[in-house]
Design a protein around this motif. Structure first.
Motif, short mmCIF file in Angstrom:
data_model
loop_
_atom_site.label_atom_id
_atom_site.label_comp_id
_atom_site.label_asym_id
_atom_site.label_seq_id
_atom_site.Cartn_x
_atom_site.Cartn_y
_atom_site.Cartn_z
N SER A 1 1.70 47.35 62.42
CA SER A 1 1.45 48.05 61.16
C SER A 1 2.32 47.50 60.02
CB SER A 1 1.70 49.56 61.32
OG SER A 1 3.01 49.82 61.77
N SER B 1 0.81 43.90 59.32
CA SER B 1 -0.48 44.00 58.63
C SER B 1 -0.32 44.63 57.26
CB SER B 1 -1.47 44.82 59.47
OG SER B 1 -1.00 46.14 59.66
N ILE C 1 -4.08 49.76 61.94
CA ILE C 1 -4.83 49.58 60.69
C ILE C 1 -4.58 50.75 59.75
CG2 ILE C 1 -7.15 49.57 59.70
CD1 ILE C 1 -8.03 47.88 62.10
N LEU D 1 -5.84 41.37 62.89
CA LEU D 1 -4.95 42.35 63.53
C LEU D 1 -5.44 42.66 64.94
CD1 LEU D 1 -3.48 45.55 61.95
CD2 LEU D 1 -4.61 45.67 64.15
N ARG E 1 -8.75 40.54 57.46
CA ARG E 1 -7.37 40.80 57.91
C ARG E 1 -7.35 41.77 59.09
NH1 ARG E 1 -3.29 38.39 59.07
NH2 ARG E 1 -2.37 39.94 60.44
N SER E 2 -8.24 42.75 59.08
CA SER E 2 -8.30 43.71 60.17
C SER E 2 -8.74 43.04 61.47
CB SER E 2 -9.27 44.85 59.82
OG SER E 2 -8.81 45.57 58.68
N TYR F 1 -2.04 43.36 53.97
CA TYR F 1 -2.90 44.26 53.21
C TYR F 1 -2.38 44.41 51.78
CZ TYR F 1 -5.38 45.91 57.41
OH TYR F 1 -6.15 46.00 58.54
#
Length: 221
Positions: A99, A102, A32, A159, A155-156, A106
């Motif tokens: 990462s 995501s 994240i 993940l 979204r987190s 993001y």
């Protein structure tokens, strides 16, 4: 014949599952943090008036948004070491996969939040003589943060659930530890029910913390 549930073998191996849960949280937090940095850079590049900056960032985002996450895990773990003639630890490969993926998502969250700010505020800040960097730091990003919060949290959470794919690289996160427990106990119903409950507790707890943070952010605004 009625199935006889028995969680005692799982309880006897509880430390193994807790270790997997800790590794899941660890890889999620690292991904994240890195994903936010990647996403913010990509969002700013996609908003740039210069086409040579917009195009590569747009290709990066679209690639990750339209390809399966497991392909990214396999590419970083199996293909990248061949290309660079290096050896990657499963943790590093998983973090790179998570990462970058995501970060692409993001980026769209950040871009949408930034573009949602009324044009009058952009023009007013420019009329005051602010540079683009000052405009973003003092005017746009603080306001956009509140609007971006909910999709960012969503979204987190996605993940965190995607970390389960790290088990395909033999990284000891929760699902991988669960498969080890299952191979010892032969109790798949109990093992994977426990895994589901652990994910549920983790994400519900994070959801509660997110609501508190959102309330504070709204009050501060």
């Amino acid at each position: 014949m009625t199935y006889q549930w028995d969680f005692s073998p799982i309880l006897a191996r509880w430390p193994m599952l807790l270790d997997g849960l800790f590794n899941t949280v660890k890889i999620a937090v690292i991904a994240i943090i890195l994903g936010v940095m990647v996403g913010l850079v990509l969002a700013l590049l996609r908003l740039s008036p210069r086409r040579y900056l917009r195009l590569p960032s747009s290709v990066f985002v679209e690639f990750y948004r339209n390809t399966p996450p497991i392909v990214h895990f396999f590419w970083f773990f199996y293909a990248l070491p061949v290309v660079l003639n290096i050896s990657l630890d499963p943790l590093i490969a998983a973090v790179l996969a998570l990462s970058t993926q995501s970060g692409a998502f993001y980026a769209e969250v950040f871009r949408g939040g930034i573009q949602s700010i009324e044009r009058g505020q952009w023009e007013g800040a420019k009329a005051l003589g602010m540079s683009h960097a000052q405009l973003m730091r003092r005017i746009i990003l603080p306001q956009a943060a509140t609007r971006m919060f909910a999709p960012f949290v969503e979204r987190s959470f996605e993940l965190v659930k995607t970390t389960a794919l790290a088990s395909t690289l033999a990284y000891g996160e929760l699902l991988y530890r669960a498969m080890m427990v299952n191979s010892e106990t032969f109790r798949p119903l109990e093992v994977y029910t426990t895994v589901a409950l652990l994910y549920l507790v983790l994400l519900v707890s994070c959801s509660g913390l997110a609501r508190l943070a959102e309330a504070r952010l709204t009050a501060y605004r």
